[in-house]
Design a protein around this motif. Structure first.
Motif, PDB file in Angstrom:
ATOM      1  N   VAL A 170      30.496 -35.489 -78.819  1.00  0.00           N
ATOM      2  CA  VAL A 170      30.977 -35.680 -80.297  1.00  0.00           C
ATOM      3  C   VAL A 170      29.895 -36.192 -80.928  1.00  0.00           C
ATOM      4  N   LYS A 171      29.390 -35.770 -81.931  1.00  0.00           N
ATOM      5  CA  LYS A 171      28.117 -36.641 -82.988  1.00  0.00           C
ATOM      6  C   LYS A 171      28.742 -36.620 -84.204  1.00  0.00           C
ATOM      7  N   LEU A 172      28.739 -37.889 -84.805  1.00  0.00           N
ATOM      8  CA  LEU A 172      29.247 -38.136 -85.966  1.00  0.00           C
ATOM      9  C   LEU A 172      28.033 -38.346 -87.128  1.00  0.00           C
ATOM     10  N   THR A 173      28.148 -37.519 -88.113  1.00  0.00           N
ATOM     11  CA  THR A 173      27.067 -37.410 -89.060  1.00  0.00           C
ATOM     12  C   THR A 173      27.530 -37.977 -90.400  1.00  0.00           C
ATOM     13  N   GLU A 174      27.045 -39.065 -91.015  1.00  0.00           N
ATOM     14  CA  GLU A 174      27.495 -39.753 -92.035  1.00  0.00           C
ATOM     15  C   GLU A 174      26.705 -39.161 -93.316  1.00  0.00           C
ATOM     16  N   LEU A 175      27.519 -38.378 -94.433  1.00  0.00           N
ATOM     17  CA  LEU A 175      26.986 -37.814 -95.576  1.00  0.00           C
ATOM     18  C   LEU A 175      27.896 -38.316 -96.738  1.00  0.00           C
ATOM     19  N   GLU A 176      27.019 -37.983 -98.010  1.00  0.00           N
ATOM     20  CA  GLU A 176      27.861 -38.230 -99.190  1.00  0.00           C
ATOM     21  C   GLU A 176      29.042 -37.155 -99.307  1.00  0.00           C
ATOM     22  N   LYS A 177      29.874 -37.351-100.091  1.00  0.00           N
ATOM     23  CA  LYS A 177      31.173 -36.346-100.132  1.00  0.00           C
ATOM     24  C   LYS A 177      30.657 -34.859-100.397  1.00  0.00           C
ATOM     25  N   ALA A 178      29.795 -34.572-101.234  1.00  0.00           N
ATOM     26  CA  ALA A 178      29.390 -33.328-101.652  1.00  0.00           C
ATOM     27  C   ALA A 178      28.673 -32.653-100.519  1.00  0.00           C
ATOM     28  N   GLY A 179      28.013 -33.391 -99.729  1.00  0.00           N
ATOM     29  CA  GLY A 179      27.363 -33.123 -98.873  1.00  0.00           C
ATOM     30  C   GLY A 179      28.219 -32.660 -97.497  1.00  0.00           C
ATOM     31  N   VAL A 180      29.323 -33.442 -97.487  1.00  0.00           N
ATOM     32  CA  VAL A 180      30.323 -32.920 -96.340  1.00  0.00           C
ATOM     33  C   VAL A 180      30.908 -31.585 -96.793  1.00  0.00           C
ATOM     34  N   TRP A 181      31.176 -31.193 -97.966  1.00  0.00           N
ATOM     35  CA  TRP A 181      31.878 -29.930 -98.070  1.00  0.00           C
ATOM     36  C   TRP A 181      30.635 -28.893 -97.970  1.00  0.00           C
ATOM     37  N   THR A 182      29.536 -29.076 -98.202  1.00  0.00           N
ATOM     38  CA  THR A 182      28.570 -28.179 -98.339  1.00  0.00           C
ATOM     39  C   THR A 182      28.252 -27.984 -96.877  1.00  0.00           C
ATOM     40  N   SER A 183      28.102 -28.953 -95.821  1.00  0.00           N
ATOM     41  CA  SER A 183      27.928 -28.677 -94.505  1.00  0.00           C
ATOM     42  C   SER A 183      28.623 -27.985 -93.924  1.00  0.00           C
ATOM     43  N   VAL A 184      29.777 -28.005 -94.286  1.00  0.00           N
ATOM     44  CA  VAL A 184      31.102 -27.427 -93.455  1.00  0.00           C
ATOM     45  C   VAL A 184      31.026 -25.881 -93.940  1.00  0.00           C
ATOM     46  N   ALA A 185      30.685 -25.839 -95.312  1.00  0.00           N
ATOM     47  CA  ALA A 185      30.943 -24.243 -95.761  1.00  0.00           C
ATOM     48  C   ALA A 185      29.563 -23.725 -95.085  1.00  0.00           C
ATOM     49  N   GLU A 186      28.439 -24.147 -95.024  1.00  0.00           N
ATOM     50  CA  GLU A 186      27.509 -23.481 -94.357  1.00  0.00           C
ATOM     51  C   GLU A 186      27.252 -23.628 -92.871  1.00  0.00           C
ATOM     52  N   GLY A 187      28.264 -24.021 -92.401  1.00  0.00           N
ATOM     53  CA  GLY A 187      28.343 -23.923 -90.903  1.00  0.00           C
ATOM     54  C   GLY A 187      27.426 -24.915 -90.075  1.00  0.00           C
ATOM     55  N   ASP A 188      26.945 -25.986 -90.995  1.00  0.00           N
ATOM     56  CA  ASP A 188      25.883 -26.941 -90.260  1.00  0.00           C
ATOM     57  C   ASP A 188      26.662 -28.102 -89.210  1.00  0.00           C
ATOM     58  N   VAL A 189      27.926 -27.933 -89.715  1.00  0.00           N
ATOM     59  CA  VAL A 189      28.696 -29.043 -88.861  1.00  0.00           C
ATOM     60  C   VAL A 189      30.115 -28.509 -88.668  1.00  0.00           C
TER      61      VAL A 189
END
Length: 284
Positions: A61-80
């Motif tokens: 398990v890797k935890l990657t800290e992002l800003e709120k907008a980045g969280v949604w974007t990274s999930v939507a783009e399949g990066d996390v």
């Protein structure tokens, strides 16, 4: 020549054994999961809790800290793979509208959130957001907030307009905001901060939300998790566990307090050790 041939053979056998050992080690891992997290108390708490639980089950398990907008974007783009915290249907509605067709919105794991402006209870003359207009000088015209671009800060900016308040909404971070709160309360001086619950600060400090008669901060939300498209097929065991995941105020408050008193890793380990029956109920 014979001696050299045997040495090469030995080396080949050894290499094969090493490759076999590596393959066995690799196959023993159930895969690597990446979480997109915010640096918020409850988000850090549950992310580290899941890290402990899933690593015990054989995942990396890797935890990657992002800003709120980045969280949604990274999930939507399949990066996390997973983001453990989305406040719906109100607070994160703008992000949800933008990304709902590109993500899995999981079941809620906490019900009945709150957010708004909090002050110490010794500020007895201030009970509503409207009352802030009377104490601007005492507060130096400042309300201490968190990161820019978060839903809480955006709504708080709207609140200042709706209540016609001449205040600076100070952009900082959760730790910096808590520092300002603690410093003021140690001196028993006035202070106003953006806050939300669940949050350990309500157990640690004698504070209160200011009433919001205009309803700018909306109705209580539930906290959901987000997952990338296809996650349910790729990791069905983890997906099912997240769908079963639920925490109440006492459980989440204790987890956050353990982490606040030690570290994310140690606090999460302690909580997991004490809540094996609850965790088992999610993993069945």
């Amino acid at each position: 020549m014979k001696k050299k041939t045997m040495t090469l053979a030995s080396m080949t056998i050894a290499a094969g054994m090493l490759l076999g050992a590596c393959s066995e080690e690799t196959s023993s891992s159930k895969g690597e999961l990446e979480f997109a997290i915010n640096n918020w108390a409850e988000n850090v708490a549950v992310s580290n809790m899941w890290k402990v639980v899933l690593e015990e089950k054989g995942y990396e398990v890797k935890l990657t800290e992002l800003e709120k907008a980045g969280v949604w974007t990274s999930v939507a783009e399949g990066d996390v793979d997973i983001a453990p915290e989305a406040w719906l249907p109100f607070t994160d509605e703008p992000f949800y509208k933008e990304y709902k067709d590109s993500i899995i919105t999981g079941d809620s794991w906490y019900e009945g959130t709150g957010l708004g402006i909090a002050v110490p209870t010794y500020m007895s003359e201030v009970t509503t957001l409207e009352d802030l207009s009377n104490v601007s000088s005492e507060l130096d015209g400042k309300i201490f907030g968190i990161e820019a671009g978060t839903s809480l800060m955006d709504i708080s900016g709207t609140m200042l307009e709706e209540y016609n308040l001449d205040y600076e909404l100070v952009q900082s971070s959760e730790p910096a905001m808590i520092t300002e709160l603690k410093k003021a309360m140690d001196d028993e001086s006035p202070v106003a901060v953006t806050l939300w619950n669940p949050h350990w600060a309500f157990a640690e400090y004698d504070i209160k939300y200011l009433e919001d008669p205009k309803g700018v901060y909306g109705e209580p939300d539930n906290i959901h998790y987000l997952a990338r498209e296809g996650f349910d097929k790729d990791y069905p065991e983890v997906f099912d566990a997240f769908e079963a995941w639920e925490l109440n105020d006492d459980q989440l408050g204790t987890l956050m307090k353990y982490i606040e008193d030690s570290s994310p890793e140690e606090g999460a380990k302690k909580w997991v050790e004490e809540n094996q029956d609850l965790i088992t109920s999610w993993m069945e």
